[in-house]
Design a protein around this motif. Structure first.
Motif: not given
Ligand SMILES: NC(=O)c1ccc[n+]([C@@H]2O[C@H](COP(=O)([O-])OP(=O)(O)OC[C@H]3O[C@@H](n4cnc5c(N)ncnc54)[C@H](O)[C@@H]3O)[C@@H](O)[C@H]2O)c1
Length: 327
Positions: A44-46, A254-259, A271-279, A298-303
């Motif tokens: 979970e990460m808003p 991806v949602p964070q990048l759109y944010h 175009p975005i090929h993948a996120d790190l979870g998908e890789l 990489n935007l840097g995630l709270a996760l």
């Protein structure tokens, strides 16, 4: 059992956190497990929220929970580009770690070290899937905290032999090159021109200031075929035409990048090929040929922070590091 749950928390200063001695290899492993969980949709990460008290600066609230790692908490982190003129760090902040079962805060820790190390680790994980395994030359643009942690992380995975270091302050590039060659037994060359830290490099990391309006220094064809780039400072360094040369462009979320795009960043991305979870979960392929140009932003995630903080907390307890404070 968590000691003094609900009565005390463990305070860890910047030097306490660093002295826990968590290795880059351990941090990369924790992040890769977390990205597997993310890829499976079990975290979970808003998106980050924040306040912005100065131009191009931020203070962000970054909450996250990773059930499989028994981890939950929030990072409250500032990034102020003008701080370096005052001799202060660009990135500063605190992290609160909560007990996932009761929600009770169990630790308050400085987040500077974690931010540096986990960002380097995220670059290394992206590179593991996107860079050529035989990558031997690396260019670092921005020879500060991130320049150091990104090199440290890449060095754990790749047979790096030669480093080209560029900084707008040549003295910083020279000092960095000297330090890195001693620390990592690598040939390190400070260069006076950013182009020299991009062309002919197998891996490029840009880690200067994040700007809403990119300075767009890196031009098309500077990043050679077969190379990988990590954009720690978002798209600030890259001319849009250079970014659009990427065969694969990835991000960490991806949602964070759109944010961010809604806030005025990232106005011209490929175009975005993948996120790190998908890789990491192989839902999307990484590098498929030695000639592809690959780019990770990489935007840097709270996760990432919340994957590392419980390891720091556990190590601090084992080594009796830190100060108990009353709640
Ligand atoms: N994506 C992420 O997850 C993430 C995480 C943390 C920090 N960051 C970003 O990384 C960047 C670097 O952070 P840091 O903590 O290393 O800062 P720092 O102040 O320690 O280092 C920045 C370095 O960049 C140099 N510099 C400034 N403009 C430059 C340019 N145009 N070209 C080359 N060098 C230049 C400075 O002289 C300094 O040496 C910041 O933009 C920060 O916001 C990103």
């Amino acid at each position: 059992m968590i000691p003094h749950l609900g009565q005390k928390l463990l305070y860890l200063s910047r030097s306490d956190v660093a002295s826990c001695g968590l290795t880059m290899t351990e941090i990369i492993a924790a992040l890769e497990s977390m990205f597997r969980e993310k890829g499976e949709g079990r975290v979970e990460m808003p998106p980050k929220i924040g306040v912005h008290t100065m131009p191009d600066a931020f203070i962000h609230a970054m909450p996250a929970a990773i059930p499989a790692q028994n981890a939950a908490g929030v990072k409250w982190v500032g990034g102020y580009p003008a701080n370096s003129r005052r001799g202060l760090p660009y990135i500063t902040g605190l992290l609160i770690l909560n007990d996932p079962e009761t929600g009770i805060p169990i630790s308050l820790m400085d987040c500077t070290w974690i931010t540096a190390q986990r960002t380097g680790a995220a670059t290394a994980i992206a590179a593991k899937y996107l860079a050529r395994p035989d990558s031997a030359t690396v260019g670092i643009l921005g020879c500060g905290v991130q320049g150091r942690s990104n090199l440290e992380a890449l060095k754990t995975i790749f047979p790096l032999k030669k480093l080209f270091a560029y900084d707008t302050h040549p003295d910083r590039a020279a000092r960095y090159a000297q330090e890195m060659s001693e620390q990592f037994a690598i040939e390190a060359v400070p260069v006076p021109d950013p182009k020299q830290a991009v062309v002919n490099c197998d891996i490029v990391v840009t880690a200067g200031p994040i700007l809403r309006q990119p300075h767009a220094t890196i031009q098309p064809r500077w990043l050679v075929q077969g190379a990988f780039a990590s954009l720690v400072d978002f798209d600030s360094y890259w001319h849009p035409a250079a970014l659009h040369e990427a065969d694969k462009f990835t991000t960490d979320d991806v949602p964070q990048l759109y944010h961010y795009r809604d806030l005025g960043y990232f106005q011209n991305l490929p175009p975005i090929h993948a996120d790190l979870g998908e890789l990491v979960t192989a839902r999307k392929p990484g590098r498929q040929s030695p000639t592809e140009r690959t780019i990770a932003c990489n935007l840097g995630l709270a996760l990432e922070d919340i994957a590392v903080a419980p390891l720091i907390y556990a190590r601090a307890q084992t080594r009796h590091i830190g100060t108990c404070l009353n709640l």
